[in-house]
Scaffold this motif. Structure first.
Motif, mmCIF file in Angstrom:
data_model
loop_
_atom_site.group_PDB
_atom_site.id
_atom_site.type_symbol
_atom_site.label_atom_id
_atom_site.label_comp_id
_atom_site.label_asym_id
_atom_site.label_seq_id
_atom_site.Cartn_x
_atom_site.Cartn_y
_atom_site.Cartn_z
ATOM 1 N N ALA A 43 1.248 -2.843 12.938
ATOM 2 C CA ALA A 43 -0.111 -2.616 12.456
ATOM 3 C C ALA A 43 -0.117 -1.823 11.160
ATOM 4 O O ALA A 43 -1.110 -1.183 10.825
ATOM 5 N N ASN A 44 0.942 -1.886 10.417
ATOM 6 C CA ASN A 44 1.017 -1.101 9.178
ATOM 7 C C ASN A 44 -0.042 -1.570 8.176
ATOM 8 O O ASN A 44 -0.087 -2.746 7.820
ATOM 9 N N PRO A 45 -0.883 -0.637 7.726
ATOM 10 C CA PRO A 45 -2.011 -1.051 6.882
ATOM 11 C C PRO A 45 -1.677 -1.085 5.398
ATOM 12 O O PRO A 45 -2.594 -1.068 4.582
ATOM 13 N N ALA A 46 -0.401 -1.133 5.028
ATOM 14 C CA ALA A 46 -0.042 -1.021 3.611
ATOM 15 C C ALA A 46 -0.674 -2.127 2.777
ATOM 16 O O ALA A 46 -1.163 -1.881 1.666
ATOM 17 N N ALA A 47 -0.702 -3.341 3.300
ATOM 18 C CA ALA A 47 -1.261 -4.444 2.523
ATOM 19 C C ALA A 47 -2.739 -4.230 2.261
ATOM 20 O O ALA A 47 -3.222 -4.370 1.123
ATOM 21 N N ALA A 48 -3.466 -3.852 3.301
ATOM 22 C CA ALA A 48 -4.902 -3.626 3.127
ATOM 23 C C ALA A 48 -5.151 -2.461 2.183
ATOM 24 O O ALA A 48 -6.085 -2.502 1.360
ATOM 25 N N LEU A 49 -4.319 -1.433 2.271
ATOM 26 C CA LEU A 49 -4.508 -0.275 1.397
ATOM 27 C C LEU A 49 -4.256 -0.656 -0.060
ATOM 28 O O LEU A 49 -5.002 -0.243 -0.960
ATOM 29 N N GLU A 50 -3.231 -1.432 -0.286
ATOM 30 C CA GLU A 50 -2.950 -1.850 -1.666
ATOM 31 C C GLU A 50 -4.058 -2.724 -2.215
ATOM 32 O O GLU A 50 -4.461 -2.596 -3.376
ATOM 33 N N LYS A 51 -4.574 -3.600 -1.367
ATOM 34 C CA LYS A 51 -5.688 -4.452 -1.795
ATOM 35 C C LYS A 51 -6.900 -3.605 -2.167
ATOM 36 O O LYS A 51 -7.555 -3.828 -3.186
ATOM 37 N N GLU A 52 -7.174 -2.606 -1.338
ATOM 38 C CA GLU A 52 -8.297 -1.726 -1.604
ATOM 39 C C GLU A 52 -8.082 -0.961 -2.912
ATOM 40 O O GLU A 52 -8.998 -0.822 -3.738
ATOM 41 N N LEU A 53 -6.865 -0.496 -3.126
ATOM 42 C CA LEU A 53 -6.581 0.255 -4.355
ATOM 43 C C LEU A 53 -6.686 -0.640 -5.588
ATOM 44 O O LEU A 53 -7.248 -0.227 -6.612
#
Lengths: 242, 242
Positions: free
Chosen positions: A110-120
Motif C-alpha cells: 500500500a505504499n503511497p509513493a506514486a500517488a504522492l508524486e502525482k500530487e506533487l
DNA sequence: TTATATAAATTCATATAGGAATTGCGCACG
DNA sequence: CGTGCGCAATTCCTATATGAATTTATATAA
C-alpha cells in the motif's frame, strides 16, 4: 400548488451541500467575523432555502469546530485559533502523522509513493502558472497528508485526523499567501523516504515538516512577537519533540 | 392554545436530550439490530415527538458512528465492530493514551492522582454491592481514561479520543458481563505510576492495560476462534505494539 | 446620570404538511 | 420459466407556521 423553483439555481433541488459549502466558505473567508452570532433565518433568506437545512448545516459545522452552540442562544462562529490551540493541534499532528509516515513506508503493497508524486507534480504545475496559490496549496497539503494517513491502514486514526480539520483551521488563521516552495521541498523529502521504504527516515522527515509548519504558522501571530513559541508555554512533555 | 403534554413525560418539554438518550440506549442494547434501517416517523410516533428532533438526533448519532446516512435511503444502524475495526480502534488508543499517561505523570500541578483514586474508590464500593455491574464498569472506565486525557492538557487530543467513543462501541460489541476486578487492578497500576510521577512507568502501565483490554475484547469474538488475533490480520506495522 | 424594570421585538425550537424520490410488488413479455 | 417494466405505497426531505425564550430598547425612579 407546488412551489416551483424555490431559488433561481439551475437544478430544482437546492441541496444541502451547496448551503454547507457556502456557509463554510463564508466563515473561512472571515465574512462573518469570528465570535459573531449567526442568524438562522437571515442565512436562509439570503441563500433562498428554508431554515431546516440551515440548521442541519450548522450542526455539521459544529462538528467541524467552525461554530459553537449555546442552548437557547443559537450558533456562533468560533474564535480564531490562539497560540495554545495551535500548539495543541500541531502536537496532535506530531503524535499521529510521523507514525502514519512510518507505517506507510514499511508496507510495500500500500505504499503511497506514486500517488504522492502525482500530487506533487500536479501542484508544481500549478505553481508555475501562479494565481490563487493559497487555495491550491491548502488543497494540495490536505490531499498529501490524507494520502499518507490512508496508506497507514488505520481508519480510526485517519478519521480522527480528518476530524481535526487542521488545514481548514490553519487556513482560516493565516489567510496571507505562503510560499509553497518550502512546503513542496519538505513534502518531497517525506515522499522520498516513503518511496525508499525507510521508516525511520520517513518518520523523522514528517516530524520535521510538522515542526517547521508550526513555526511558520506561529510566526503569523501578530508579526513576530516571540520567536521560539515552543519554549515559553510548554510544560515539560518534551519527549514527543525529541 | 399551547399543545399540552405532547407525551406523558413529567416535564412539559420533551427535549432533544431525552430523545438522544433513548435512541442511543436502544441502539446500544441491540434492540434495533445492527444494519437495520431506521424509520423516522415510527420513532417519532413511538417517542411522542415530531420528526424534526428525531432527525437532529440521528445527525448527532451519525457523529458517534452509531448510524450511517445514505442519501435518499435515510439512516441505518452501523454494523457491529469486526476484529479489524477493533484492532484499529485499540491501535489508536495505544497511540494516544500512553502518551497521555506520560504527560499526566510528568506534570505535578495538574496531576490527576486524586481524581483517579476517588474514581477507583467509588467503583470499588459499587462492586461490593454488585448488580448492574456492566453499566457502572463502562461509566467508570470512561471517566478514568478521560481524566487522564484531560490531565494531559491537550484539548485536541482529548477531543479526538472522545470522538472515537471507544467505550460506547466496545460496550455495544460485548454486552456480556466482564469481571471488573482485572480492570480495577490495571487501573490501580496506572494510578500508582501517575501518582508517583514516573512517566515511563505510567506509559508502560497504560500500554499494558490497553493491550490486555484488547485481548479480552477480542476473545469475545465468536467464542475462541483463534487465540492470537494480533498475528493473523496485521501487516508488519509492529513497532507500536513492541 | 445611572440603574432597574417593563414591554416590545427578534429569534430559536418544534410541530405540521406537502412534494419528490426510492423501494417493493405485480404483471406482461420473451 | 426467467426477465424487464410499470404502478402503487411508503418514506424521506424541505417548507411553512406557531409557541416559547431571550435580548434589547425605553421609560421611570433614585
Amino acid at each position: 400548488m407546488p412551489p416551483r423553483q424555490p431559488s433561481d439555481s439551475s437544478k430544482g433541488k437546492a441541496g444541502v451541500s451547496d448551503v454547507y459549502a457556502s456557509m463554510r466558505a463564508s466563515i473561512l473567508r472571515g465574512e462573518i467575523a469570528p465570535g459573531t452570532r449567526i442568524n438562522i433565518d437571515a442565512v436562509s433568506r439570503e441563500l433562498g432555502v428554508s431554515q431546516t437545512p440551515v440548521r442541519e448545516v450548522l450542526q455539521r459545522l459544529e462538528g467541524d469546530n467552525l461554530v459553537v452552540y449555546s442552548p437557547g442562544r443559537g450558533y456562533s462562529t468560533t474564535p480564531l485559533l490562539d497560540l495554545p490551540a495551535l500548539r495543541a493541534l500541531f502536537e496532535f499532528r506530531l503524535l499521529v502523522e510521523p507514525w502514519a509516515a512510518r507505517s506507510a513506508a514499511v508496507d510495500r503493497l500500500a505504499n503511497p509513493a506514486a500517488a504522492l508524486e502525482k500530487e506533487l507534480s500536479a501542484f508544481r504545475a500549478i505553481m508555475e502558472v501562479g494565481g490563487e496559490l493559497r487555495q491550491d496549496l491548502v488543497a494540495h497539503d490536505t490531499r498529501f497528508h490524507d494520502s499518507i494517513l490512508a496508506a497507514a491502514g488505520n481508519p480510526v486514526v485517519r478519521h480522527a485526523f480528518a476530524q481535526t480539520h487542521c488545514h481548514l483551521h490553519t487556513f482560516r488563521l493565516y489567510p496571507a499567501d505562503i510560499d509553497g516552495a518550502i512546503t513542496v521541498a519538505e513534502h518531497s523529502a517525506v515522499r522520498d523516504a516513503i518511496s525508499a521504504c525507510l521508516p525511520d527516515q520517513a518518520e523523522q522527515a514528517m516530524a520535521e515538516h510538522i515542526r517547521n509548519s508550526f513555526y511558520r504558522f506561529s510566526q503569523a501571530f501578530e508579526g513576530a512577537e516571540d520567536l521560539p513559541p515552543l519554549e515559553d508555554s510548554g510544560p515539560p512533555r518534551r519527549h514527543i519533540v525529541d
